[in-house]
Design an enzyme around this catalytic site. Structure first.
Site, PDB file in Angstrom:
ATOM      1  N   ARG A 152     -49.420  18.768 -12.194  1.00  0.00           N
ATOM      2  CA  ARG A 152     -48.801  18.036 -13.291  1.00  0.00           C
ATOM      3  C   ARG A 152     -48.585  18.956 -14.490  1.00  0.00           C
ATOM      4  O   ARG A 152     -47.621  18.821 -15.232  1.00  0.00           O
ATOM      5  CB  ARG A 152     -49.669  16.837 -13.674  1.00  0.00           C
ATOM      6  CG  ARG A 152     -49.729  15.775 -12.579  1.00  0.00           C
ATOM      7  CD  ARG A 152     -50.458  14.551 -13.047  1.00  0.00           C
ATOM      8  NE  ARG A 152     -50.526  13.529 -12.008  1.00  0.00           N
ATOM      9  CZ  ARG A 152     -51.574  13.351 -11.220  1.00  0.00           C
ATOM     10  NH1 ARG A 152     -52.636  14.109 -11.336  1.00  0.00           N
ATOM     11  NH2 ARG A 152     -51.565  12.395 -10.318  1.00  0.00           N
ATOM     12  N   HIS A 190     -55.188  12.532 -16.676  1.00  0.00           N
ATOM     13  CA  HIS A 190     -54.562  11.983 -15.472  1.00  0.00           C
ATOM     14  C   HIS A 190     -54.157  13.206 -14.659  1.00  0.00           C
ATOM     15  O   HIS A 190     -53.068  13.742 -14.816  1.00  0.00           O
ATOM     16  CB  HIS A 190     -53.339  11.138 -15.843  1.00  0.00           C
ATOM     17  CG  HIS A 190     -52.498  10.754 -14.648  1.00  0.00           C
ATOM     18  ND1 HIS A 190     -52.961   9.963 -13.627  1.00  0.00           N
ATOM     19  CD2 HIS A 190     -51.228  11.083 -14.309  1.00  0.00           C
ATOM     20  CE1 HIS A 190     -52.006   9.813 -12.720  1.00  0.00           C
ATOM     21  NE2 HIS A 190     -50.946  10.489 -13.110  1.00  0.00           N
ATOM     22  N   ASP A 194     -55.171   5.543 -11.808  1.00  0.00           N
ATOM     23  CA  ASP A 194     -56.297   6.167 -11.099  1.00  0.00           C
ATOM     24  C   ASP A 194     -57.464   5.180 -10.995  1.00  0.00           C
ATOM     25  O   ASP A 194     -58.182   5.163  -9.993  1.00  0.00           O
ATOM     26  CB  ASP A 194     -56.743   7.436 -11.844  1.00  0.00           C
ATOM     27  CG  ASP A 194     -55.554   8.290 -12.223  1.00  0.00           C
ATOM     28  OD1 ASP A 194     -55.324   9.335 -11.619  1.00  0.00           O
ATOM     29  OD2 ASP A 194     -54.803   7.868 -13.143  1.00  0.00           O
ATOM     30  N   ARG A 241     -56.768   2.945  -8.233  1.00  0.00           N
ATOM     31  CA  ARG A 241     -57.031   3.635  -6.953  1.00  0.00           C
ATOM     32  C   ARG A 241     -58.533   3.630  -6.667  1.00  0.00           C
ATOM     33  O   ARG A 241     -58.965   3.387  -5.537  1.00  0.00           O
ATOM     34  CB  ARG A 241     -56.527   5.085  -7.032  1.00  0.00           C
ATOM     35  CG  ARG A 241     -55.009   5.181  -6.957  1.00  0.00           C
ATOM     36  CD  ARG A 241     -54.523   6.592  -7.245  1.00  0.00           C
ATOM     37  NE  ARG A 241     -53.082   6.715  -7.030  1.00  0.00           N
ATOM     38  CZ  ARG A 241     -52.300   7.598  -7.623  1.00  0.00           C
ATOM     39  NH1 ARG A 241     -52.816   8.472  -8.477  1.00  0.00           N
ATOM     40  NH2 ARG A 241     -51.018   7.641  -7.359  1.00  0.00           N
TER      41      ARG A 241
HETATM   42  N1  LIG Z   1     -48.324   8.903 -15.232  1.00  0.00           N
HETATM   43  C1  LIG Z   1     -48.299   8.510 -13.962  1.00  0.00           C
HETATM   44  O1  LIG Z   1     -49.236   7.853 -13.489  1.00  0.00           O
HETATM   45  C2  LIG Z   1     -47.119   8.884 -13.123  1.00  0.00           C
HETATM   46  C3  LIG Z   1     -47.003   8.446 -11.781  1.00  0.00           C
HETATM   47  C4  LIG Z   1     -45.866   8.807 -11.078  1.00  0.00           C
HETATM   48  C5  LIG Z   1     -44.886   9.591 -11.669  1.00  0.00           C
HETATM   49  N2  LIG Z   1     -45.053   9.999 -12.964  1.00  0.00           N
HETATM   50  C6  LIG Z   1     -44.063  10.813 -13.644  1.00  0.00           C
HETATM   51  O2  LIG Z   1     -42.960  10.003 -14.037  1.00  0.00           O
HETATM   52  C7  LIG Z   1     -41.801  10.819 -14.185  1.00  0.00           C
HETATM   53  C8  LIG Z   1     -40.637  10.205 -13.413  1.00  0.00           C
HETATM   54  O3  LIG Z   1     -40.888  10.239 -12.021  1.00  0.00           O
HETATM   55  P1  LIG Z   1     -39.778   9.708 -11.005  1.00  0.00           P
HETATM   56  O4  LIG Z   1     -40.385   9.791  -9.659  1.00  0.00           O
HETATM   57  O5  LIG Z   1     -39.228   8.415 -11.490  1.00  0.00           O
HETATM   58  O6  LIG Z   1     -38.661  10.824 -11.182  1.00  0.00           O
HETATM   59  P2  LIG Z   1     -37.106  10.672 -10.833  1.00  0.00           P
HETATM   60  O7  LIG Z   1     -36.581  12.060 -10.733  1.00  0.00           O
HETATM   61  O8  LIG Z   1     -36.916   9.748  -9.693  1.00  0.00           O
HETATM   62  O9  LIG Z   1     -36.508   9.962 -12.134  1.00  0.00           O
HETATM   63  C9  LIG Z   1     -36.493  10.564 -13.366  1.00  0.00           C
HETATM   64  C10 LIG Z   1     -35.242  10.104 -14.080  1.00  0.00           C
HETATM   65  O10 LIG Z   1     -35.274  10.604 -15.413  1.00  0.00           O
HETATM   66  C11 LIG Z   1     -33.925  10.803 -15.781  1.00  0.00           C
HETATM   67  N3  LIG Z   1     -33.829  11.643 -16.960  1.00  0.00           N
HETATM   68  C12 LIG Z   1     -34.066  12.962 -17.076  1.00  0.00           C
HETATM   69  N4  LIG Z   1     -33.883  13.359 -18.356  1.00  0.00           N
HETATM   70  C13 LIG Z   1     -33.538  12.265 -19.071  1.00  0.00           C
HETATM   71  C14 LIG Z   1     -33.237  12.011 -20.417  1.00  0.00           C
HETATM   72  N5  LIG Z   1     -33.244  13.009 -21.311  1.00  0.00           N
HETATM   73  N6  LIG Z   1     -32.938  10.757 -20.796  1.00  0.00           N
HETATM   74  C15 LIG Z   1     -32.921   9.746 -19.893  1.00  0.00           C
HETATM   75  N7  LIG Z   1     -33.190   9.926 -18.581  1.00  0.00           N
HETATM   76  C16 LIG Z   1     -33.497  11.160 -18.179  1.00  0.00           C
HETATM   77  C17 LIG Z   1     -33.301  11.433 -14.549  1.00  0.00           C
HETATM   78  O11 LIG Z   1     -31.879  11.327 -14.550  1.00  0.00           O
HETATM   79  C18 LIG Z   1     -33.953  10.615 -13.438  1.00  0.00           C
HETATM   80  O12 LIG Z   1     -33.153   9.511 -13.049  1.00  0.00           O
HETATM   81  C19 LIG Z   1     -42.221  12.200 -13.676  1.00  0.00           C
HETATM   82  O13 LIG Z   1     -42.552  13.025 -14.755  1.00  0.00           O
HETATM   83  C20 LIG Z   1     -43.445  11.913 -12.829  1.00  0.00           C
HETATM   84  O14 LIG Z   1     -44.275  13.025 -12.672  1.00  0.00           O
HETATM   85  C21 LIG Z   1     -46.128   9.652 -13.689  1.00  0.00           C
END
Ligand SMILES: NC(=O)c1ccc[n+]([C@@H]2O[C@H](COP(=O)([O-])OP(=O)(O)OC[C@H]3O[C@@H](n4cnc5c(N)ncnc54)[C@H](O)[C@@H]3O)[C@@H](O)[C@H]2O)c1
Length: 324
Positions: A93, A180, A153, A156
């Site tokens: 991450r 996280h 988490d 989980r």
């Molecule tokens: N915190 C958590 O528990 C957790 C869990 C899962 C994923 N995540 C994180 O969430 C984020 C998204 O994951 P995902 O699987 O949906 O990714 P994804 O690639 O499917 O979707 C991300 C989206 O963000 C959009 N995007 C990028 N820059 C942008 C901007 N400036 N303005 C608006 N939209 C924008 C992209 O076009 C894309 O559609 C990642 O950073 C991932 O690591 C966090």
């Protein structure tokens, strides 16, 4: 269809990818929101996701869902930031840090420009550092900018304990604290089955012969969960979508729910200037109170180790991204 917005529970979701769209799907079914604005820099993706969602409208409570833009921050109660890249297989991450800090910082700046009254929930990883970036860029009160943190988490953990003990997950309570990510840890001192502290419950359980080893296994499985899901299917999104419904609902309904969101510490647990997950009372104004649980020395040491890692990660983030 966009409708009049006075006194409506409006959620702006930034990022229409796997996490953002799954969250919208779950939020729509929950009935917690009156309006959901889905925003993505890929406008066609946002439009497509919205169409797919609204075609299911007869089957969930009434809610208006539409493709949005930053002007939607102006009257949103909650802004959920999922924009950015997700973890590639093998990527930590923290390696995502530089890619996502610019994106999250821009969303925060737009929210300020729009004079948004919202609570911001940051999800993009590494979520603790991104929460720090968003907090600094908004300049809002620290409770108003929270990270999704270890709410996922902790669920989980509850799943694994429930399976191990053969007890309904709703009777199993536990908290994962800290980052996280790889340095997160289980606060075993706060973990219980139906109110009975887990180490005391263990002799009554009879599910295993070596609880110390099982405990370590469960903690490792919780910590490695995301890696396993990502290895199998490329990304995690169902459980995080539900964890976000829980957190967003606590804000929209002023629930005073205790959730392990990521929050800026200011002296609590002897730490300051770092965002990480600790038990917080989450309500209409975000993280309204931090519960300073009396952690035993080993758990406190784990919290400090997590804080060190996150402080170093924040130091690697350009000062301009932290708004300094
Ligand atoms: N915190 C958590 O528990 C957790 C869990 C899962 C994923 N995540 C994180 O969430 C984020 C998204 O994951 P995902 O699987 O949906 O990714 P994804 O690639 O499917 O979707 C991300 C989206 O963000 C959009 N995007 C990028 N820059 C942008 C901007 N400036 N303005 C608006 N939209 C924008 C992209 O076009 C894309 O559609 C990642 O950073 C991932 O690591 C966090």
């Amino acid at each position: 269809m966009k409708t009049a917005t006075a006194n409506r529970r409006k959620v702006a979701v930034v990022g229409a990818g796997a996490v953002g769209s799954t969250f919208c799907y779950a939020l729509a079914q929950s009935g917690l929101a009156d309006e959901i604005a889905l925003i993505d820099r890929n406008e066609n993706l946002a439009k497509g996701q919205v169409l797919d969602l609204v075609h299911g409208q007869p089957y969930f409570p009434t809610v208006s869902i539409y493709p949005g833009n930053p002007s939607d921050y102006a009257d949103a109660q909650v802004i959920v930031v999922t924009a950015g890249a997700h973890q590639a297989p093998g990527e930590t991450r923290l390696q995502l840090l530089h890619k996502n800090a610019g994106i999250v910082g821009d969303v925060a700046a737009d929210a300020v420009d729009q004079k948004s009254p919202a609570v911001m929930v940051v999800v993009s990883n590494p979520v603790d550092v991104m929460t720090h970036v968003a907090l600094r860029r908004t300049g809002w009160d620290r409770g108003r900018v929270i990270g999704s943190g270890t709410v996922l988490d902790s669920s989980r953990l509850r799943h694994f304990l429930s399976t191990h003990c053969g007890i309904d997950v709703h009777n199993v309570h536990g908290y994962v604290l800290g980052e996280h990510g790889d340095s997160e840890f289980v606060a075993w001192s706060m973990t219980n089955v139906a109110g009975v502290q887990i180490d005391s419950y263990c002799p009554m359980c009879g599910s295993c012969t070596d609880w110390a080893r099982e405990r370590n296994d469960i903690e490792r499985k919780v910590r490695d969960s995301a890696y396993h899901v990502i290895d199998y299917k490329g990304a995690t999104y169902f459980a995080v979508g539900l964890a976000l419904v829980r957190t967003t609902g606590a804000i929209l309904r002023a629930e005073n729910s205790v959730l392990t969101v990521s929050v800026m510490l200011d002296g609590e647990f002897g730490l300051r200037d770092v965002c990480l997950s600790v038990p917080c009372v989450v309500s209409a104004r975000g993280a309204q109170k931090i519960i300073e649980a009396p952690l035993p020395a080993g758990e406190l040491a784990a919290l400090y180790a997590s804080a060190d890692i996150l402080k170093r990660a924040a130091e690697h983030t350009a000062p301009s991204l932290l708004g300094e």
